[in-house]
Each structure stands twice: as structure tokens, then as C-alpha cells.
Design an enzyme around this catalytic site. Structure first.
Site, PDB file in Angstrom:
ATOM      1  N   THR A  92       0.808  -1.219   0.000  1.00 49.12           N
ATOM      2  CA  THR A  92       0.000   0.000   0.000  1.00 49.12           C
ATOM      3  C   THR A  92       0.840   1.267   0.000  1.00 49.12           C
ATOM      4  O   THR A  92       0.468   2.279  -0.578  1.00 49.12           O
ATOM      5  CB  THR A  92      -0.889  -0.005   1.273  1.00 49.12           C
ATOM      6  OG1 THR A  92      -1.621  -1.213   1.265  1.00 49.12           O
ATOM      7  CG2 THR A  92      -1.851   1.142   1.299  1.00 49.12           C
ATOM      8  N   THR A 167       2.335  -4.404   4.736  1.00 47.78           N
ATOM      9  CA  THR A 167       2.400  -4.650   6.182  1.00 47.78           C
ATOM     10  C   THR A 167       2.179  -6.113   6.576  1.00 47.78           C
ATOM     11  O   THR A 167       2.629  -6.535   7.636  1.00 47.78           O
ATOM     12  CB  THR A 167       1.353  -3.783   6.918  1.00 47.78           C
ATOM     13  OG1 THR A 167       0.079  -3.990   6.303  1.00 47.78           O
ATOM     14  CG2 THR A 167       1.729  -2.332   6.872  1.00 47.78           C
ATOM     15  N   ASP A 168       1.519  -6.886   5.718  1.00 49.56           N
ATOM     16  CA  ASP A 168       1.145  -8.243   6.140  1.00 49.56           C
ATOM     17  C   ASP A 168       2.339  -9.087   6.587  1.00 49.56           C
ATOM     18  O   ASP A 168       2.276  -9.777   7.597  1.00 49.56           O
ATOM     19  CB  ASP A 168       0.412  -8.983   5.008  1.00 49.56           C
ATOM     20  CG  ASP A 168      -1.027  -8.513   4.845  1.00 49.56           C
ATOM     21  OD1 ASP A 168      -1.365  -7.451   5.405  1.00 49.56           O
ATOM     22  OD2 ASP A 168      -1.798  -9.188   4.145  1.00 49.56           O
ATOM     23  N   LYS A 246       2.816  -7.476  13.300  1.00 47.86           N
ATOM     24  CA  LYS A 246       1.526  -6.860  13.007  1.00 47.86           C
ATOM     25  C   LYS A 246       0.489  -7.458  13.952  1.00 47.86           C
ATOM     26  O   LYS A 246       0.213  -8.657  13.897  1.00 47.86           O
ATOM     27  CB  LYS A 246       1.144  -7.116  11.547  1.00 47.86           C
ATOM     28  CG  LYS A 246      -0.095  -6.351  11.089  1.00 47.86           C
ATOM     29  CD  LYS A 246      -0.336  -6.480   9.590  1.00 47.86           C
ATOM     30  CE  LYS A 246      -1.547  -5.673   9.162  1.00 47.86           C
ATOM     31  NZ  LYS A 246      -1.805  -5.708   7.726  1.00 47.86           N
TER      32      LYS A 246
HETATM   33  N1  ASP Z   1      -1.815  -6.944   1.902  1.00 45.56           N
HETATM   34  C1  ASP Z   1      -0.978  -5.793   1.791  1.00 45.56           C
HETATM   35  C2  ASP Z   1       0.473  -6.224   1.906  1.00 45.56           C
HETATM   36  O1  ASP Z   1       0.880  -6.689   2.910  1.00 45.56           O
HETATM   37  C3  ASP Z   1      -1.311  -4.782   2.812  1.00 45.56           C
HETATM   38  C4  ASP Z   1      -0.360  -3.594   2.810  1.00 45.56           C
HETATM   39  O2  ASP Z   1       0.071  -3.162   1.757  1.00 45.56           O
HETATM   40  O3  ASP Z   1      -0.025  -3.106   3.880  1.00 45.56           O
HETATM   41  O4  ASP Z   1       1.209  -6.062   1.001  1.00 45.56           O
END
Ligand code: ASP
Length: 432
Positions: A92, A167-168, A246
Site C-alpha cells: 500500500t 504490512t502483512d 503486526k
Molecule cells: N496486503 C498488503 C500487503 O501486505 C497490505 C499492505 O500493503 O499493507 O502487502
């Protein structure tokens, strides 16, 4: 394409994709029709970031879309500002909504970054490089190696490095980089965001800005993570990357350090920085090898011996058991419902003959101690070692790294127990 009926309605109201519109009482930006939705439903992106489908009734144009500039924003350079490299992996943090095509599109060039986060140019010269363009749930251990090798290659050319990351699985990458780039002499901060930059509540700019500020104004050398420290916008937290996890699906302060204090805080209103780390002066020692022939078992009531037989068949070199509490699994047989527990124990013992088996805890916080209960002692006797105060994802990465950098299981066990980059604490204080 929307249906002819909708196209006509849009034309009548002088509305195009990308315009801000009202549909009844709902207001948002008109999105292109996704392939999966009906041609008779209008899709608008609300300010919350969510897309909703609406019946095309009571349409009103609020404002026309801003044309995307064809000319690229100029990237300023100044000799007296630090040079910061942004390495992109996706997620993101590096995306913005494309109102032409729908969905999000990556923004990777320094020009894109300057356009999206102009305030960064006040505090640094921005450079950028793309390593990958993926959501972090698609990351493989080979990607951790690519990121680490890139950092190793370029670290002396910059005053600090930011790794933009989804973040995942950011915590896994943080652990891998900490181990692979042992005692790194540059500051590297992984930055993610929970809300994309086009949303009013986006945390992307604040997280990035705070990470750069921390790199500029402190002597931090090591691998950190920068995210919001609370749900408000006034402070970002720098966490030790190997211990960052996380802990919430959507909150902007989703990341917490497990069994470890933060490395620093950046007050985004006053600019004040609190640093809470000792500078590492030990010799830099990169080592990128990994052995990903590692299995994972989550302990829970109702688990079956068959699963352990399956694990034996896999011939893993390492196995993580995510046990309960202090490091337990069902190994006591005392009635007809628990008869198979003894067999579970003997299978664990069989696995550990040719495999490094490590116990971690699904409690996440705290440390493993298999000397307290009889069950723990039995499991230890079966050859399972303790993960000390390392949380499950860190254990997973460290086991791969320890096996990859060893010639034998004994050597891997020795390496696994060592504190490579602050990820193991030998004694834990009791926190209420
Ligand atoms: N699902 C996405 C990822 O981890 C969420 C994000 O971008 O934070 O890449």
C-alpha cells in the site's frame, strides 16, 4: 464498461470516471466498472477508501477530476541534504488509486514519490529503486534474500535506506534482514502503511517522513520498522525489526515490538525525537543463506497423530511447534480421549532425530520455559529446544537462517540460540 443506460445518464450529467459525484446521499469518486460487478451498478470510492456499488439514482456532479499531469515532477537535489534511498517492494505504501483503470497503481519513481510526498524533499534527497512490485503476502524467502543483497550492495552510497513494504509480512522481512545483515553499519527502516496515500486517513506520508527524520537525526544503525505509535497522527514509533509484529488487521498502530522496547519515537508535530538504542559497533557480517525446508505445526485441542506422521514424511530439516502457554502440547494420556497423546510425543521424538525441532508459543509475548510443567520436561526430553523469547514468525525465519548457515543440526542449534541482532534476550523481566 457500464451499461448504455448508465453511460447515457453519466453523459447527461457531464460525469466521467474519476469525477467526484453524489449518488443520493453518498459521495465519492466514480470508479471504472470492475469486471466482477453488474453493468447496471455504479461503483464509487468513498473517502473511507472503500468502494461501494450503488443504483444510479439522483446523480450529481460535485467536482471534475484533476487531470494527472503528464509532466513529471522535478526531483530537487541539494548537497547539504542527506541522500536517502527508498527501495520499493510494493504494498500500500507505494501505491495510489488509478481512477482511469480502477484499483491501485504503483508509484515507484523518485518523481512519483516527490509528487505524492513533497514534504520529503525538505529533509532529504530522494533516490529510489524497485526490487519488487508485490503485495507482501506473496513474498517468498528468496525475496528477503534479494532485498538483503541489494542493501548490502548499495548501503555505502547512501545516508540511510527506507524499504517500502506491505504490512502483512513486514515482520518476517524485518527478521530476515536483521539476521542476514548482522551488525549493519547503516540505518535501514522498513516502512508500511495501513491506508493508501489517496485516503484522508492515510498514514503513508507520516510514516515515511518520520522514518527519514529518524535516519537523518540519529546514529541509528540496524534494521528498524516505522509505523504509527497510536491511532492518532502525532507520533511514530521505531521498532526493532526482528521483534516487530503486526498485531491488528487495520489500525494504523498495528505494529508492536514483542518482548522488546522500541528503538525510538518521532513526534510528528514538534519534530522531537526520542532515541532508545545503543549504537552497534561490532563488525558487519552479511550472510544470506537460508534453508526453507522447514515445517510448522500449530498445537491445539483435537490435534491428530496423522499430522505428525505427515511431518515425518516431509523430511524437514527444521520444525517449529507453536505450542500453548510456556511451550506445551498434548503429551499426557489418562483416559480414552487422550490415548493418542503418548503417540504424539513419540512421533515428536522420532522427528527430532533428524530435524531441529523448536518450541515457540502461541501466547506471542513472554518466553518459553519447558522446565515448569511435567509436559514441558517430557517434550524437552523428546529433543525439542526452546525458542526463548522469540515470537513464532521470528522463530520461523531464524530457523531457516540458522539451518542455511550451518553444516550440521548441532551447529544450527548453536546458531539458533545465539543473539545475532537483538532478537534474543537471555533473561526476561516479568511484566504485568
Ligand atoms: N496486503 C498488503 C500487503 O501486505 C497490505 C499492505 O500493503 O499493507 O502487502
Amino acid at each position: 464498461m457500464y451499461s448504455d443506460k448508465i453511460q447515457d445518464l453519466l453523459e447527461e450529467n457531464n460525469i466521467e470516471v474519476g469525477d467526484r459525484i453524489k449518488v443520493g446521499s453518498r459521495e465519492g469518486v466514480l470508479m471504472p466498472k470492475p469486471s466482477t460487478s453488474s453493468t447496471d451498478t455504479l461503483i464509487i470510492k468513498l473517502d473511507s477508501g472503500y468502494n461501494i456499488g450503488l443504483e444510479p439514482k439522483d446523480l450529481e456532479l460535485v467536482s471534475k477530476k484533476q487531470e494527472e499531469s503528464i509532466e513529471k515532477t522535478e526531483v530537487p537535489y541539494s548537497d547539504d541534504k542527506p541522500d536517502i534511498l527508498v527501495l520499493h517492494t510494493g504494498g500500500t505504501i507505494a501505491s495510489r488509486v488509478s481512477y482511469e483503470k480502477g484499483g491501485v497503481k504503483p508509484a515507484f519513481d523518485p518523481e512519483d514519490l516527490v509528487e505524492m510526498y513533497p514534504e520529503l524533499t525538505d529533509i532529504c534527497n530522494i533516490h529510489s529503486e524497485v526490487i519488487a512490485q508485490m503485495l507482501s503476502e506473496d513474498m517468498e524467502p528468496e525475496h528477503w534474500q534479494q532485498i538483503a543483497e541489494k542493501i548490502d550492495e548499495v548501503k555505502d552510497d547512501y545516508d540511510g535506506i527506507i524499504v517500502g513494504h506491505g504490512t502483512d509480512t513486514l515482520g518476517y522481512t524485518g527478521a530476515a534482514l536483521t539476521l542476514m545483515l548482522q551488525n549493519i553499519d547503516t540505518g535501514v527502516i522498513l516502512v508500511g502503511s495501513q491506508r493508501s496515500s489517496d485516503r484522508p486517513s492515510s498514514d503513508a506520508a507520516t510514516n515515511l517522513h518520520s522514518a527519514v527524520k529518524f535516519l537523518n537525526e540519529t546514529d541509528f544503525n540496524g534494521i528498524g520498522v516505522c509505523m504509527h505509535s497510536s491511532s492518532s497522527d502525532n507520533e511514530c514509533i521505531i521498532l526493532p525489526a526482528s521483534k516487530a509484529r503486526k498485531m491488528h488487521t487495520s489500525r494504523r498502530d498495528a505494529f508492536k515490538a514483542i518482548n522488546k522496547e522500541p528503538v525510538g519515537l518521532v513526534n510528528t508535530e514538534t519534530g522531537e525525537i526520542k532515541e532508545e538504542f545503543d549504537k552497534n559497533n561490532r563488525k558487519y557480517k552479511p550472510s544470506f543463506e537460508l534453508d526453507s525446508n522447514v515445517g510448522y505445526l500449530k498445537v491445539r485441542p483435537g490435534m491428530d497423530v496423522e499430522e505428525l506422521k505427515f511431518l515425518i514424511d516431509q523430511s524437514y530439516n527444521g520444525l517449529i511447534i507453536e505450542g500453548t502457554g510456556l511451550g506445551h502440547m498434548p503429551v499426557n494420556s489418562f483416559d480414552e480421549n487422550t490415548e493418542h497423546h503418548q503417540e504424539i510425543l513419540s512421533k515428536v521424538s522420532e522427528i527430532s532425530e533428524n530435524c531441529l525441532v523448536v518450541m515457540t508459543s502461541q501466547c506471542i509475548s513472554g518466553r518459553i520455559d519447558m522446565d515448569v510443567y511435567d509436559a514441558g520436561l517430557k517434550i524437552k526430553d523428546a529433543g525439542v529446544i526452546e525458542a526463548k523469547d522469540m515470537h513464532p514468525e521470528l522463530v520461523y525465519v531464524k530457523l531457516m537462517w540458522s539451518l542455511g548457515n550451518s553444516e550440521s543440526l548441532e551447529e544450527a542449534e548453536e546458531l539458533f540460540g545465539q543473539n545475532i541482532g537483538g532478537e534474543v534476550t537471555e533473561r526476561s523481566l516479568y511484566h504485568e
